[in-house]
Scaffold this motif. Structure first.
Motif, PDB file in Angstrom:
ATOM      1  N   PHE A  67       5.150 -35.287 -41.713  1.00 14.09           N
ATOM      2  CA  PHE A  67       5.227 -36.723 -41.990  1.00 14.09           C
ATOM      3  C   PHE A  67       3.836 -37.331 -41.955  1.00 14.09           C
ATOM      4  CE2 PHE A  67       9.815 -37.583 -40.260  1.00 14.09           C
ATOM      5  CZ  PHE A  67      10.286 -36.535 -41.041  1.00 14.09           C
ATOM      6  N   THR A  68       3.647 -38.369 -42.792  1.00 12.21           N
ATOM      7  CA  THR A  68       2.387 -39.096 -42.812  1.00 12.21           C
ATOM      8  C   THR A  68       2.667 -40.588 -42.833  1.00 12.21           C
ATOM      9  OG1 THR A  68       1.303 -37.316 -44.047  1.00 12.21           O
ATOM     10  CG2 THR A  68       0.211 -39.461 -44.009  1.00 12.21           C
ATOM     11  N   ILE A  69       2.078 -41.305 -41.893  1.00 15.17           N
ATOM     12  CA  ILE A  69       2.210 -42.758 -41.853  1.00 15.17           C
ATOM     13  C   ILE A  69       0.964 -43.381 -42.482  1.00 15.17           C
ATOM     14  CG2 ILE A  69       1.187 -42.947 -39.540  1.00 15.17           C
ATOM     15  CD1 ILE A  69       3.141 -45.256 -38.991  1.00 15.17           C
ATOM     16  N   LEU A  80       6.086 -44.270 -44.732  1.00 11.39           N
ATOM     17  CA  LEU A  80       6.260 -43.000 -44.025  1.00 11.39           C
ATOM     18  C   LEU A  80       6.606 -41.956 -45.079  1.00 11.39           C
ATOM     19  CD1 LEU A  80       6.276 -41.623 -41.219  1.00 11.39           C
ATOM     20  CD2 LEU A  80       8.779 -41.881 -41.255  1.00 11.39           C
ATOM     21  N   GLN A  81       5.646 -41.113 -45.379  1.00 17.23           N
ATOM     22  CA  GLN A  81       5.880 -40.008 -46.307  1.00 17.23           C
ATOM     23  C   GLN A  81       6.444 -38.843 -45.514  1.00 17.23           C
ATOM     24  OE1 GLN A  81       5.453 -39.771 -49.749  1.00 17.23           O
ATOM     25  NE2 GLN A  81       6.468 -37.787 -49.485  1.00 17.23           N
ATOM     26  N   MET A  82       7.620 -38.387 -45.916  1.00 18.63           N
ATOM     27  CA  MET A  82       8.294 -37.312 -45.190  1.00 18.63           C
ATOM     28  C   MET A  82       8.459 -36.111 -46.101  1.00 18.63           C
ATOM     29  SD  MET A  82      11.182 -39.524 -43.133  1.00 18.63           S
ATOM     30  CE  MET A  82      12.137 -39.831 -44.605  1.00 18.63           C
ATOM     31  N   ASN A  83       7.820 -35.020 -45.755  1.00 23.52           N
ATOM     32  CA  ASN A  83       7.907 -33.780 -46.518  1.00 23.52           C
ATOM     33  C   ASN A  83       8.577 -32.691 -45.690  1.00 23.52           C
ATOM     34  OD1 ASN A  83       6.411 -35.049 -48.591  1.00 23.52           O
ATOM     35  ND2 ASN A  83       4.468 -34.374 -47.687  1.00 23.52           N
ATOM     36  N   SER A  84       8.990 -31.640 -46.351  1.00 20.33           N
ATOM     37  CA  SER A  84       9.621 -30.493 -45.678  1.00 20.33           C
ATOM     38  C   SER A  84      10.726 -30.954 -44.731  1.00 20.33           C
ATOM     39  CB  SER A  84       8.564 -29.690 -44.906  1.00 20.33           C
ATOM     40  OG  SER A  84       7.534 -29.249 -45.762  1.00 20.33           O
TER      41      SER A  84
END
Length: 124
Positions: A67-69, A80-84
């Motif tokens: 995740f990247t905020i 909030l970018q949520m990957n995997s």
């Protein structure tokens, strides 16, 4: 009056991605800690990610590396970018002000303002 509105939730398969947005009014970034927490019905809040008033960023161990905020100061939007994504990420996700970061972990106990949330469902 501070108002927050989350969007971007949905249903995805494990391994997929979603980007959550939190549109904010009546608030100036860097005034307080701001971030995302998640919560399942009947469970306690779990801090996910936060941007502290000094600009430092922290994540829960469970989402680090996935995740990247981020924030867009001009548009007053928190992302909030949520990957995997994993099935255990299935929760309601909320943005909120007034978080506290302790030992590098974001906490959302005595928060000031929060939105109504957006649901993220991850299927296996």
């Amino acid at each position: 009056q501070v108002q927050l509105r989350e969007s971007g939730g949905g249903s995805v398969q494990a391994g997929g991605s979603l980007r959550l947005s939190c549109t904010i009014s009546g608030y100036t970034f860097s005034r307080y800690c701001i971030g995302w927490f998640r919560q399942a019905p009947g469970k306690e809040r779990e801090g996910v990610a936060a941007i502290d008033s000094d600009g430092s960023i922290s994540y829960a161990d469970s989402v680090k590396g996935r995740f990247t905020i981020s924030q867009d100061n001009a548009k007053n939007i928190l992302y909030l970018q949520m990957n995997s994504l994993k099935p255990e990420d299935t929760r309601m996700y909320y943005c909120a002000t007034g978080c506290v970061v302790a030992a590098g972990t974001p906490g959302f106990y005595g928060i000031y303002d929060w939105g109504k949330g957006t649901l993220v469902t991850v299927s296996s």
